[in-house]
Scaffold this motif. Structure first.
Motif, PDB file in Angstrom:
ATOM      1  N   ILE A  86       0.824  -1.214   0.000  1.00  0.00           N
ATOM      2  CA  ILE A  86       0.000   0.000   0.000  1.00  0.00           C
ATOM      3  C   ILE A  86       0.857   1.262   0.000  1.00  0.00           C
ATOM      4  O   ILE A  86       0.645   2.180  -0.803  1.00  0.00           O
ATOM      5  N   TYR A  87       1.819   1.318   0.886  1.00  0.00           N
ATOM      6  CA  TYR A  87       2.693   2.491   0.940  1.00  0.00           C
ATOM      7  C   TYR A  87       3.355   2.740  -0.408  1.00  0.00           C
ATOM      8  O   TYR A  87       3.404   3.869  -0.907  1.00  0.00           O
ATOM      9  N   GLU A  88       3.889   1.661  -0.998  1.00  0.00           N
ATOM     10  CA  GLU A  88       4.627   1.801  -2.251  1.00  0.00           C
ATOM     11  C   GLU A  88       3.710   2.247  -3.387  1.00  0.00           C
ATOM     12  O   GLU A  88       4.081   3.103  -4.203  1.00  0.00           O
ATOM     13  N   GLU A  89       2.496   1.678  -3.454  1.00  0.00           N
ATOM     14  CA  GLU A  89       1.584   2.022  -4.547  1.00  0.00           C
ATOM     15  C   GLU A  89       1.122   3.468  -4.445  1.00  0.00           C
ATOM     16  O   GLU A  89       1.042   4.175  -5.464  1.00  0.00           O
ATOM     17  N   TRP A  90       0.847   3.952  -3.251  1.00  0.00           N
ATOM     18  CA  TRP A  90       0.441   5.349  -3.098  1.00  0.00           C
ATOM     19  C   TRP A  90       1.619   6.283  -3.402  1.00  0.00           C
ATOM     20  O   TRP A  90       1.440   7.386  -3.947  1.00  0.00           O
ATOM     21  N   ARG A  91       2.823   5.867  -3.072  1.00  0.00           N
ATOM     22  CA  ARG A  91       4.005   6.670  -3.408  1.00  0.00           C
ATOM     23  C   ARG A  91       4.166   6.770  -4.922  1.00  0.00           C
ATOM     24  O   ARG A  91       4.463   7.857  -5.461  1.00  0.00           O
ATOM     25  N   GLN A  92       3.946   5.646  -5.616  1.00  0.00           N
ATOM     26  CA  GLN A  92       4.082   5.657  -7.071  1.00  0.00           C
ATOM     27  C   GLN A  92       2.997   6.496  -7.740  1.00  0.00           C
ATOM     28  O   GLN A  92       3.245   7.117  -8.787  1.00  0.00           O
ATOM     29  N   ILE A  93       1.805   6.521  -7.136  1.00  0.00           N
ATOM     30  CA  ILE A  93       0.745   7.385  -7.665  1.00  0.00           C
ATOM     31  C   ILE A  93       1.192   8.846  -7.638  1.00  0.00           C
ATOM     32  O   ILE A  93       1.031   9.593  -8.616  1.00  0.00           O
ATOM     33  N   ARG A  94       1.767   9.244  -6.510  1.00  0.00           N
ATOM     34  CA  ARG A  94       2.232  10.632  -6.394  1.00  0.00           C
ATOM     35  C   ARG A  94       3.323  10.929  -7.429  1.00  0.00           C
ATOM     36  O   ARG A  94       3.334  12.000  -8.062  1.00  0.00           O
ATOM     37  N   GLU A  95       4.239   9.981  -7.611  1.00  0.00           N
ATOM     38  CA  GLU A  95       5.318  10.189  -8.581  1.00  0.00           C
ATOM     39  C   GLU A  95       4.785  10.265 -10.010  1.00  0.00           C
ATOM     40  O   GLU A  95       5.306  11.035 -10.833  1.00  0.00           O
ATOM     41  N   SER A  96       3.768   9.461 -10.325  1.00  0.00           N
ATOM     42  CA  SER A  96       3.213   9.477 -11.683  1.00  0.00           C
ATOM     43  C   SER A  96       2.567  10.828 -11.992  1.00  0.00           C
ATOM     44  O   SER A  96       2.625  11.310 -13.126  1.00  0.00           O
ATOM     45  N   ILE A  97       1.941  11.442 -10.976  1.00  0.00           N
ATOM     46  CA  ILE A  97       1.349  12.772 -11.172  1.00  0.00           C
ATOM     47  C   ILE A  97       2.455  13.802 -11.434  1.00  0.00           C
ATOM     48  O   ILE A  97       2.340  14.655 -12.326  1.00  0.00           O
ATOM     49  N   ASN A  98       3.531  13.727 -10.678  1.00  0.00           N
ATOM     50  CA  ASN A  98       4.643  14.679 -10.853  1.00  0.00           C
ATOM     51  C   ASN A  98       5.284  14.558 -12.230  1.00  0.00           C
ATOM     52  O   ASN A  98       5.775  15.540 -12.790  1.00  0.00           O
ATOM     53  N   ALA A  99       5.275  13.333 -12.778  1.00  0.00           N
ATOM     54  CA  ALA A  99       5.943  13.099 -14.063  1.00  0.00           C
ATOM     55  C   ALA A  99       5.128  13.570 -15.252  1.00  0.00           C
ATOM     56  O   ALA A  99       5.663  13.713 -16.361  1.00  0.00           O
ATOM     57  N   GLN A 100       3.825  13.817 -15.049  1.00  0.00           N
ATOM     58  CA  GLN A 100       2.966  14.195 -16.171  1.00  0.00           C
ATOM     59  C   GLN A 100       3.023  15.704 -16.426  1.00  0.00           C
ATOM     60  O   GLN A 100       3.231  16.502 -15.514  1.00  0.00           O
ATOM     61  N   VAL A 101       2.815  16.051 -17.702  1.00  0.00           N
ATOM     62  CA  VAL A 101       2.821  17.461 -18.108  1.00  0.00           C
ATOM     63  C   VAL A 101       1.417  18.021 -17.851  1.00  0.00           C
ATOM     64  O   VAL A 101       0.516  17.926 -18.691  1.00  0.00           O
TER      65      VAL A 101
END
Length: 579
Positions: free
Chosen positions: A389-404
């Motif tokens: 859970i921790y890792e998946e929510w962290r990756q969600i945040r990173e995916s938002i940061n990576a998008q234009v």
């Protein structure tokens, strides 16, 4: 008798024709002159009867050629394995109890209505292949045979529970075909098994009522066998958790993380750009689904199933809808220029489909929503994934940061993510991430160990146990002493996290191993309970609306647990489309 093959008349001479069948059967039959049994007038059947007939003289058996055809010989050999030689040929040449049970099992596992067993074509089929067998009637199927099979399932379940540990109790609510309220109770071991269902009648689903139902099950099975309780995120359920934790402090009570993911998408769909693009997508789907001529033209263009309608409360299906529109782009653009379609469609919607802006927005929305839907589908698994859970929510945040995306829009999304994660959070998620050797706490924040994990340990364990856990965790985090060595950490690739802890540290650190097994055994969602309602709906359908609730519960238990036992394969052939 001559040495050549005897005529068939020699066999039939041992019988007398029956002119009238008292049981109303239309197939010609013969009556044995020696024992009085009536037999279908087929030469192989007559020969088989003479072979078995105890009153038929032995010298005549030797003088007659009673050899049957190869097919009937093989059938006879199979039947002989099930034959009770001392019983009457009309009913007891087969082990009826065993045959009845297997037949009932087929009916229960396939969800076939009980009345089908009295269908005249079914009876004719049985009479043709097994003339000595009388199949049970629908009352037998619905009562004593059902009770017996249900009892077998309960005994099998009791055996499983005797050896089980770290069980998660999962529950959800539903309304059946008669709009009666039902609560189900699934045990994740970790594979989900249907345990019970409660028809609540006029009872209100208060926290106290739910708490008493949960406690009753926990006490019946044994509190020491439970790791956690997992439900939806309703306020009554959350209040029931608090009552449970007063009695069982170490019981980990969680809400459905897949549901939290759906609620997050619901929140995001209210943001301006997302809401506007999604409304345009819904307009396209609704137009073609409500205009049969337009839908037919679109189908002709694509020669396949086309547009997906988003499902209310399942907001992750919005992505399925968007992707279906993008796949149909060429077909949609070719369809809207057809006069039959163009005349019924608004000018604005036609221009959107033929223009570029709609497709650019849908492409961006597809890319944006994909990580969120991936999270939901991961959490809907029956596999214990609390450490993820921790890792998946962290990756969600990173995916938002990576998008234009617009910075203000990103900030809004991050606030929504943080709010939903906080709503779903339990310290067990951090402990699971730490004690899963695959993660080793890499997804945790720098202060999470002291601010989240240690306070929880101090709350639910005695001072001595908490001190022991703290000391062991320090060595585990630093990979020192018992936790040093490259071979130890490389071995995780070849075993599950629970097996890794048990095989290496059960005798050294039993309290920590118990904690690790507890948090690593809990699933992330109540999807198992929600899927159980599909089984209820399949059994208690409109065609079987008169089934009483107790019978429905037994049928669901047998139906679901037979599949789990692999007696019916997972690819459920009786639910597939017919070709």
């Amino acid at each position: 008798m001559s040495r050549g093959r005897p005529s068939l008349a020699d066999v039939r001479q041992q019988f007398e024709p029956l002119s009238i069948d008292l049981r109303g059967r239309s197939t010609p039959r013969q009556r044995c002159r020696f024992c009085g049994s009536d037999v279908v007038d087929l030469i192989d059947r007559l020969k088989e009867h003479l072979i078995k007939c105890v009153d038929f003289p032995a010298n005549l058996k030797e003088s007659l050629d009673l050899t049957t055809s190869k097919f009937r010989k093989n059938n006879l050999q199979s039947l002989d394995q099930l034959t009770d030689q001392t019983d009457d040929e009309t009913q007891s040449t087969l082990d009826k109890v065993d045959i009845d049970r297997k037949l009932a099992k087929f009916f229960y596992s396939a969800g076939i209505p009980f009345t089908a067993i009295e269908n005249p074509y079914w009876l004719d089929f049985i009479q043709t292949i097994l003339p000595a067998y009388n199949s049970p009637n629908r009352r037998n199927l619905a009562n004593n045979l059902l009770d017996a099979e249900y009892q077998v399932e309960r005994q099998n379940l009791d055996k499983v529970l005797n050896n089980a540990s770290n069980i998660t109790l999962v529950s959800d609510g539903w309304s059946n075909i008669r709009r009666e309220s039902v609560l189900n109770f699934i045990l994740c071991l970790p594979k989900p098994i249907f345990y019970d269902a409660k028809y609540t009648g006029s009872e209100s689903h208060t926290a106290e009522y739910i708490y008493n139902e949960f406690k009753s099950i926990i006490e019946d099975i044994g509190p020491s066998k439970f790791a956690g309780v997992l439900t939806d995120n309703a306020s009554a359920m959350r209040s029931a958790w608090k009552l449970l934790n007063q009695d069982y402090p170490r019981l980990i009570c969680l809400g459905c993380n897949a549901h939290i993911g759906n609620l997050l998408i619901k929140d995001i769909l209210k943001l301006d750009w997302v809401e506007r693009s999604m409304n345009q997508a819904k307009q396209i789907v609704n137009f073609f689904r409500t205009h049969h001529q337009a839908e037919s033209i679109l189908l002709n263009q694509l020669n396949t199933i086309t547009l997906v309608q988003p499902v209310e409360t399942r907001w992750g299906t919005c992505l399925d809808s968007i992707q279906s529109i993008r796949r149909c782009k060429l077909g949609l653009q070719m369809s809207v220029v057809q006069p039959e379609v163009s005349s019924k469609m608004t000018h604005d919607l036609k221009e959107q489909i033929l223009g570029d802006l709609l497709w650019a927005n849908l492409e961006a929305l597809d890319y944006f929503l994909t990580p969120f839907v991936k999270l939901i589908r991961l959490f809907e698994s029956d596999t214990p994934l609390l450490s993820y859970i921790y890792e998946e929510w962290r990756q969600i945040r990173e995916s938002i940061n990576a998008q234009v995306l617009d910075l203000n829009f990103k900030m809004k999304v991050h606030r929504l993510i943080d709010n939903r994660f906080e709503f779903a959070f339990h310290p067990a998620m951090a402990i699971a991430n730490l004690l899963d050797p695959n993660f080793h706490g890499k997804s945790l924040g720098p202060t999470d160990f002291k601010t989240i994990i240690i306070p929880y340990i101090e709350k639910v364990y005695t001072f001595e146990e908490a001190a022991h856990i703290y000391g062991v965790m320090q060595k585990y985090i630093a990979k020192t002493d018992e936790f040093s060595g490259a071979l130890l950490w490389a071995s995780i690739e070849y075993s599950s996290p629970i097996s890794w802890w048990k095989s290496n540290f059960t005798h050294k650190f039993p309290v920590v191993v118990e904690l690790a097994c507890r948090v690593l055994s809990i699933p992330t969602s109540s999807a198992a309970a929600e899927r159980n309602w599909s089984n209820f709906g399949f059994i208690h359908s409109k065609l079987r609306a008169r089934l009483n609730n107790n019978r429905v519960k037994k049928l669901v238990a047998i139906y679901q647990n037979l599949r789990i036992h692999k007696e019916v394969k997972e690819d459920n052939w009786f639910e597939e489309d017919e070709v």
